[in-house]
Structure formats: structure tokens, C-alpha cells
Design an enzyme around this catalytic site. Structure first.
Site, PDB file in Angstrom:
ATOM      1  N   HIS A  10       0.798  -1.180   0.024  1.00  0.00           N
ATOM      2  CA  HIS A  10       0.027  -0.020  -0.002  1.00  0.00           C
ATOM      3  C   HIS A  10       0.960   1.072   0.122  1.00  0.00           C
ATOM      4  CE1 HIS A  10      -3.121   2.749   1.261  1.00  0.00           C
ATOM      5  NE2 HIS A  10      -3.929   1.922   0.813  1.00  0.00           N
ATOM      6  N   ASP A  70      -8.030  -5.486   0.025  1.00  0.00           N
ATOM      7  CA  ASP A  70      -8.525  -6.032  -1.134  1.00  0.00           C
ATOM      8  C   ASP A  70      -8.343  -7.649  -0.764  1.00  0.00           C
ATOM      9  OD1 ASP A  70      -7.629  -3.373  -2.795  1.00  0.00           O
ATOM     10  OD2 ASP A  70      -9.673  -4.265  -2.741  1.00  0.00           O
TER      11      ASP A  70
HETATM   12  C1  SDX Z   1      -6.365   0.071  -2.807  1.00  0.00           C
HETATM   13  O1  SDX Z   1      -4.301   4.436  -1.782  1.00  0.00           O
HETATM   14  C2  SDX Z   1      -5.361   3.769  -1.502  1.00  0.00           C
HETATM   15  O2  SDX Z   1      -5.639   4.249  -0.486  1.00  0.00           O
HETATM   16  C3  SDX Z   1      -5.839   2.726  -1.961  1.00  0.00           C
HETATM   17  C4  SDX Z   1      -6.854   1.928  -1.370  1.00  0.00           C
HETATM   18  C5  SDX Z   1      -8.336   2.704  -1.035  1.00  0.00           C
HETATM   19  O3  SDX Z   1      -8.926   2.299  -0.286  1.00  0.00           O
HETATM   20  O4  SDX Z   1      -8.741   3.816  -1.884  1.00  0.00           O
HETATM   21  O5  SDX Z   1      -6.428   1.615  -0.322  1.00  0.00           O
HETATM   22  C6  SDX Z   1      -7.430   0.758  -1.984  1.00  0.00           C
HETATM   23  O6  SDX Z   1      -5.988   0.424  -3.913  1.00  0.00           O
HETATM   24  C7  SDX Z   1      -5.440  -0.990  -2.074  1.00  0.00           C
HETATM   25  C8  SDX Z   1      -4.075  -1.443  -2.810  1.00  0.00           C
HETATM   26  C9  SDX Z   1      -4.681  -2.562  -4.031  1.00  0.00           C
HETATM   27  N1  SDX Z   1      -3.701  -2.927  -4.884  1.00  0.00           N
HETATM   28  C10 SDX Z   1      -2.976  -3.877  -4.922  1.00  0.00           C
HETATM   29  O7  SDX Z   1      -3.107  -4.893  -3.734  1.00  0.00           O
HETATM   30  C11 SDX Z   1      -1.972  -4.316  -5.918  1.00  0.00           C
HETATM   31  C12 SDX Z   1      -0.923  -4.766  -5.520  1.00  0.00           C
HETATM   32  N2  SDX Z   1      -0.280  -3.660  -4.797  1.00  0.00           N
HETATM   33  C13 SDX Z   1       0.847  -2.983  -5.379  1.00  0.00           C
HETATM   34  O8  SDX Z   1       0.836  -2.925  -6.791  1.00  0.00           O
HETATM   35  C14 SDX Z   1       1.280  -1.832  -4.619  1.00  0.00           C
HETATM   36  O9  SDX Z   1       1.921  -2.210  -3.405  1.00  0.00           O
HETATM   37  C15 SDX Z   1       0.475  -0.547  -4.510  1.00  0.00           C
HETATM   38  C16 SDX Z   1       0.111   0.114  -5.994  1.00  0.00           C
HETATM   39  C17 SDX Z   1      -0.822  -0.788  -3.626  1.00  0.00           C
HETATM   40  C18 SDX Z   1       1.483   0.396  -3.815  1.00  0.00           C
HETATM   41  O10 SDX Z   1       2.386   0.952  -4.502  1.00  0.00           O
HETATM   42  P1  SDX Z   1       3.373   1.970  -4.607  1.00  0.00           P
HETATM   43  O11 SDX Z   1       3.154   2.721  -2.980  1.00  0.00           O
HETATM   44  O12 SDX Z   1       3.592   2.787  -5.509  1.00  0.00           O
HETATM   45  O13 SDX Z   1       4.745   1.204  -3.878  1.00  0.00           O
HETATM   46  P2  SDX Z   1       5.793   0.729  -4.993  1.00  0.00           P
HETATM   47  O14 SDX Z   1       5.111   0.196  -6.357  1.00  0.00           O
HETATM   48  O15 SDX Z   1       6.735   2.005  -5.235  1.00  0.00           O
HETATM   49  O16 SDX Z   1       6.467  -0.499  -4.329  1.00  0.00           O
HETATM   50  C19 SDX Z   1       7.411  -0.410  -3.260  1.00  0.00           C
HETATM   51  C20 SDX Z   1       8.318  -1.430  -3.335  1.00  0.00           C
HETATM   52  C21 SDX Z   1       8.850  -1.623  -4.867  1.00  0.00           C
HETATM   53  O17 SDX Z   1      10.050  -2.708  -4.851  1.00  0.00           O
HETATM   54  P3  SDX Z   1      11.207  -1.448  -5.243  1.00  0.00           P
HETATM   55  O18 SDX Z   1      11.087  -0.992  -6.615  1.00  0.00           O
HETATM   56  O19 SDX Z   1      11.424  -0.546  -4.146  1.00  0.00           O
HETATM   57  O20 SDX Z   1      12.294  -2.533  -5.137  1.00  0.00           O
HETATM   58  O21 SDX Z   1       7.449  -2.816  -3.039  1.00  0.00           O
HETATM   59  C22 SDX Z   1       7.375  -3.515  -3.980  1.00  0.00           C
HETATM   60  C23 SDX Z   1       7.550  -2.928  -5.302  1.00  0.00           C
HETATM   61  O22 SDX Z   1       8.275  -3.750  -6.459  1.00  0.00           O
HETATM   62  N3  SDX Z   1       5.981  -3.856  -3.919  1.00  0.00           N
HETATM   63  C24 SDX Z   1       5.529  -5.290  -4.123  1.00  0.00           C
HETATM   64  C25 SDX Z   1       4.195  -5.070  -3.929  1.00  0.00           C
HETATM   65  N4  SDX Z   1       3.876  -3.802  -3.698  1.00  0.00           N
HETATM   66  C26 SDX Z   1       4.949  -3.289  -3.661  1.00  0.00           C
HETATM   67  N5  SDX Z   1       6.323  -6.243  -4.670  1.00  0.00           N
HETATM   68  C27 SDX Z   1       5.396  -7.512  -4.692  1.00  0.00           C
HETATM   69  N6  SDX Z   1       4.203  -7.542  -4.686  1.00  0.00           N
HETATM   70  C28 SDX Z   1       3.563  -6.305  -4.147  1.00  0.00           C
HETATM   71  N7  SDX Z   1       2.255  -6.403  -3.999  1.00  0.00           N
END
Ligand code: SDX
Length: 432
Positions: A309, A367
Site C-alpha cells: 500500500h 482487498d
Molecule cells: C487500494 O491509495 C489507497 O488508499 C488505495 C486503497 C483505497 O482504499 O482507496 O487503499 C485501495 O487500492 C489498495 C491497494 C490494492 N492494490 C493491490 O493490492 C495491488 C498490489 N499492490 C501494489 O501494486 C502496490 O503495493 C501499490 C500499488 C498498492 C502501492 O504501490 P506504491 O506505493 O507505488 O509502491 P511501489 O510500487 O513503489 O512499491 C514499493 C516496493 C517496490 O519495490 P522496489 O522498486 O522498491 O524494489 O515494493 C514492491 C515494489 O516492487 N511492491 C511489491 C508489491 N507492492 C509493492 N512487491 C511484490 N508484491 C506487491 N504487492
């Protein structure tokens, strides 16, 4: 010492240091007020994804990502989920206080008496293919409400904004259920004023004209709680979309349709559907190790859906309540041994013990469990994000109204760091 200390910025090529005031919030981080930065330095800030940017001032929802705290108008989500109901939370988000008995009765009546849609909207559905994704239908039909309710599109009239707010909160479940009924070739079911919000939605979704529908009170309570857990969440992507659309003066129906479109993405509200697809693809707990390995491999392009998140670097408090609700619903339905739940819990355990997830503070989000409950309740996967949109409509509406009433509000228009071609002359076709 001034009440709010300022920051001093020494900018290359700018002769004198720039003083930027700070502004404290009632909770959470202060902000650095950079509104005059460009005028004084000729420079923009650069923050793709807005990881360090406050886009507005708001009193509606506070999140402390490190502590896993979520407050709606100061009330913890855990208390609202356990002690309140969705109509009260709608009133709270819109008005800033929990309603008293008279206010609650009036609010529920206003919502109840707006649940029907214009009869011509029914024919609207017949332009879609039966196998259209219901989110595509929601974007289309909700945007089209502006073609039917001209008496509540003037955003400068508080009364029209209130009517449009009631209409949207009230009609989203009706339109969502119509999208489902259309997809399965069953007749649309009218809302019934004798039911509460969650009961009404379940009966519009699952009743058929051939027999009387009995609402299961435990499922209705679970539905109501799921709506509460999804109601609002600060300046997330879809809420920011609604605010940006609203900042141009677009009508409320168009703004909410824009929010629905943004929520559809698998990185956002589409994650609940993506989690279930992921769990079904994993199939069994003995493949969990392989999946977690893939999620850690940057080249795999795979992410553990339902994990991570932008703000929560601790357990999403909604996910905790969702997991408890999941156990209750599966117990009631006699599906305690639901393989998907066991698989989800096995996946969660492995991920939470894995250094990669611990280091990156990746925890289950709202989720991760919701899809398992919704599937057990009989919703098809394609409807999961639709339910998220139904619940989030009140949050979008509350934030949209707050934006319009904010005296500092102006049209949202970010700038950029331009790295494209310098100015050059046109080259005619015969010379290229
Ligand atoms: C919702 O914003 C909100 O409030 C949203 C929400 C709401 O109520 O409105 O809470 C609802 O959208 C919840 C999130 C649902 N999405 C998912 O579950 C999809 C999977 N999660 C991700 O794609 C990700 O965690 C996000 C999109 C939710 C957040 O992404 P960020 O904050 O932009 O973080 P990032 O992509 O920069 O990741 C940071 C690091 C990265 O690694 P590095 O590049 O730093 O080495 O963490 C890793 C990412 O690769 N990472 C993951 C991961 N999520 C982040 N690695 C593996 N699996 C994951 N799920």
C-alpha cells in the site's frame, strides 16, 4: 519563534534564499507550503505519483500508515465497523458528525426515496453486450445520469449538490444490481423501501420474481460492514480523480464516473478481483513458496495482489476487520473449510515472514480478503470492484463537496519536467 517555523531553501541560480512557510495539521505530517516556489525560483517540484505531495487540506479521513490507523472524522474504522452502520458512516463523512436519531431517520429517508432510477435508464443497458464487464457498464450509466437529472448538476448550488449526493449514494446499488442482472439475463429487481441499504442491495442482486427473497441478516450485516470498510480513504487515486474532475466544474455524475473509471485499475480497486484470480491460479498451498518467490523477482512482472500500500507500512486496519468478517461469513455459510481462505491465510503467513515483504513493509490491504467473502456470498468476481465503487461513492461525494466548498480551491493543473526535443523547424515530407 513563529507559530509555524519556515524552511529556507537555497536554490542554484537564485540570488537570495527562499523562505517557505510550514503548515501543521491537527494530526499527521506538517506540510511545506510551496505555492510561491515557482514564482520565486522559476523551478517546479518533481513528485511522480505524488508520494510526498499533499494535494489539498481535508477534515474527512486521516491515515497513519506506520501505525495502521484509519480515522473517519476522528472515529477509528474498527469502532465504526463494529458499532455503526453504513448510513451513519455516510452521514458522518458528509457532515462531520455522527447523526442523532432525527438526523439519521431523515438521512435514511432521503437515500431510500432516491433508490429508483429513471425508467429509460433500463433501456440504456440494452445497448451493452451481456458479457460486458460490469465496471464498463457502471462508468457508462453513472456518467449518463447527467442526461436524466438536470435539476442537480449546478455545482454552485448547495441544494443541487445535496440532491445529487443523495441520488448518487442511493442509485449506485440499484445500477450495480442492474448491471449484474443484465449480465445473467435476469429481469431487473426494483428497490424495496422496507429494506435497509445493504438488505436492499442484496435483494436487488439475488432475488428473482418467481419466489419470495429472504434476506440473511448476518450476510446483510457483513455487506453493510464491507461498505463501511470501503467508504473513504483520504486522497487515493480515484478520490484524487474525482477532485481533479470536479475542480474544472464538471457535474457530479461525470466526476463520480471518472472515479469509477480510475478505481477499475488492478493496482487500485481492481485488486480484489485480481486477488481472487491470483488465488485461483495458485490453486494449492504447496505452490505458495513459488508465488512469493515470483513476487520478489523484479523481472517476473508479478506482484502479490492484495499486498502492499502506498500509505500503510503496517497492517491495513480494514484488512483485519475484513478477515474477521470473512471467518464469520464462511461460518454462517458452512464454508469454513473454503480452500481459498486456507490458501490466502497460508500465503499471508509466508509473505509476512519473508524478509522481502518485511523490509519493504508489504502487508495485506483491504482487498486481500474481500474477494473471498464476496465470492462466498455469491457475487461473481466481475462484480467485486463494482461493490467497491458502490461503497466508495460516499467518500468521493464527501471529498468532492469539501473541495467545492474550499475557498482556496482552483482548477487542478500540474506542471512537468520537460525532457523532449528543443524547438526545431518543420521538415517537408520530400526531405525526411
Ligand atoms: C487500494 O491509495 C489507497 O488508499 C488505495 C486503497 C483505497 O482504499 O482507496 O487503499 C485501495 O487500492 C489498495 C491497494 C490494492 N492494490 C493491490 O493490492 C495491488 C498490489 N499492490 C501494489 O501494486 C502496490 O503495493 C501499490 C500499488 C498498492 C502501492 O504501490 P506504491 O506505493 O507505488 O509502491 P511501489 O510500487 O513503489 O512499491 C514499493 C516496493 C517496490 O519495490 P522496489 O522498486 O522498491 O524494489 O515494493 C514492491 C515494489 O516492487 N511492491 C511489491 C508489491 N507492492 C509493492 N512487491 C511484490 N508484491 C506487491 N504487492
Amino acid at each position: 519563534m513563529s507559530a509555524n517555523p519556515s524552511a529556507t531553501l537555497n536554490v542554484p541560480e537564485v540570488s537570495k534564499p527562499v523562505t517557505l512557510p510550514t503548515m501543521p495539521g491537527s494530526l499527521g505530517p506538517k506540510v511545506l507550503d510551496i505555492r510561491k516556489l515557482y514564482a520565486e525560483t522559476g523551478m517546479f517540484t518533481y513528485d511522480p505519483g505524488f508520494t510526498s505531495t499533499a494535494s489539498c487540506e481535508s477534515k474527512i479521513t486521516f491515515i497513519d500508515g506506520d501505525e495502521g490507523v484509519l480515522l473517519h472524522r476522528g472515529y477509528p474504522i474498527e469502532e465504526l465497523a463494529q458499532k455503526s452502520d453504513f448510513m451513519e458512516v455516510c452521514y458522518l463523512l458528509m457532515n462531520g458528525e455522527l447523526p442523532n436519531k432525527v438526523e439519521k431517520t431523515e438521512f435514511v429517508k432521503n437515500i431510500t426515496y432516491h433508490t429508483m432510477v429513471h425508467e429509460q435508464i433500463s433501456s440504456f443497458f440494452h445497448g451493452f453486450r451481456r458479457d460486458a464487464h460490469p465496471m464498463a457498464v457502471m462508468v457508462g450509466v453513472v456518467g449518463a445520469l447527467a442526461a436524466f437529472y438536470h435539476d442537480s448538476t449546478d455545482i454552485n448550488d448547495p441544494h443541487q449538490r445535496l440532491i445529487a449526493s443523495h441520488r448518487l449514494i442511493a442509485k449506485m446499488p440499484t445500477i450495480a444490481a442492474m448491471a449484474y442482472k443484465y449480465s445473467v439475463g435476469q429481469p431487473f429487481v426494483f428497490p424495496q423501501n422496507r429494506f435497509d441499504y445493504a438488505e436492499n442491495f442484496l435483494q436487488m442482486m439475488f432475488s428473482v420474481p418467481c419466489e419470495e427473497y429472504k434476506v440473511n441478516p448476518i450476510l446483510a450485516k457483513a455487506m453493510d460492514r464491507i461498505f463501511i470498510l470501503h467508504a473513504d480513504h483520504e486522497q487515493n487515486a480515484s478520490t484524487s480523480t474525482v477532485r481533479l474532475a470536479g475542480s474544472s466544474g464538471a457535474n457530479p455524475f461525470a466526476c463520480i464516473a471518472a472515479g469509477i473509471a480510475c478505481l477499475w485499475g488492478p493496482a487500485h480497486g481492481g485488486a480484489n478481483e485480481a486477488v481472487l484470480k491470483m488465488l485461483e491460479e495458485i490453486g494449492s498451498p504447496d505452490k505458495v513458496g513459488e508465488v512469493v518467490k515470483a513476487a520478489k523477482d523484479k523481472n517476473s512482472g508479478f506482484r502479490l495482489m492484495g499486498f502492499g500500500h502506498r500509505v500503510y507500512k503496517n497492517y491495513d486496519p480494514r484488512a483485519k476487520v475484513m478477515r474477521e468478517t470473512c471467518n464469520e461469513v464462511l461460518d454462517v455459510l458452512g464454508k469454513r473449510d473454503e480452500p481459498l481462505l486456507k490458501l490466502a491465510m497460508a500465503l499471508e503467513k509466508v509473505a509476512l515472514e519473508d524478509d522481502y515483504f518485511v523490509q519493504k513493509k508489504l502487508y495485506p490491504n483491504v482487498d486481500f480478503y474481500s474477494g473471498i467473502i464476496l465470492k462466498a456470498m455469491g457475487f461473481p468476481m466481475s462484480m467485486f470492484t463494482v461493490l467497491f465503487a458502490v461503497a466508495r461513492t460516499v467518500g468521493w461525494i464527501a471529498q468532492w463537496n469539501e473541495m467545492i466548498e474550499d475557498p482556496s480551491q482552483k482548477i487542478g493543473r500540474p506542471r512537468q519536467l520537460y525532457t523532449g526535443a528543443g524547438k526545431r523547424s518543420f521538415v517537408s515530407l520530400d526531405k525526411r
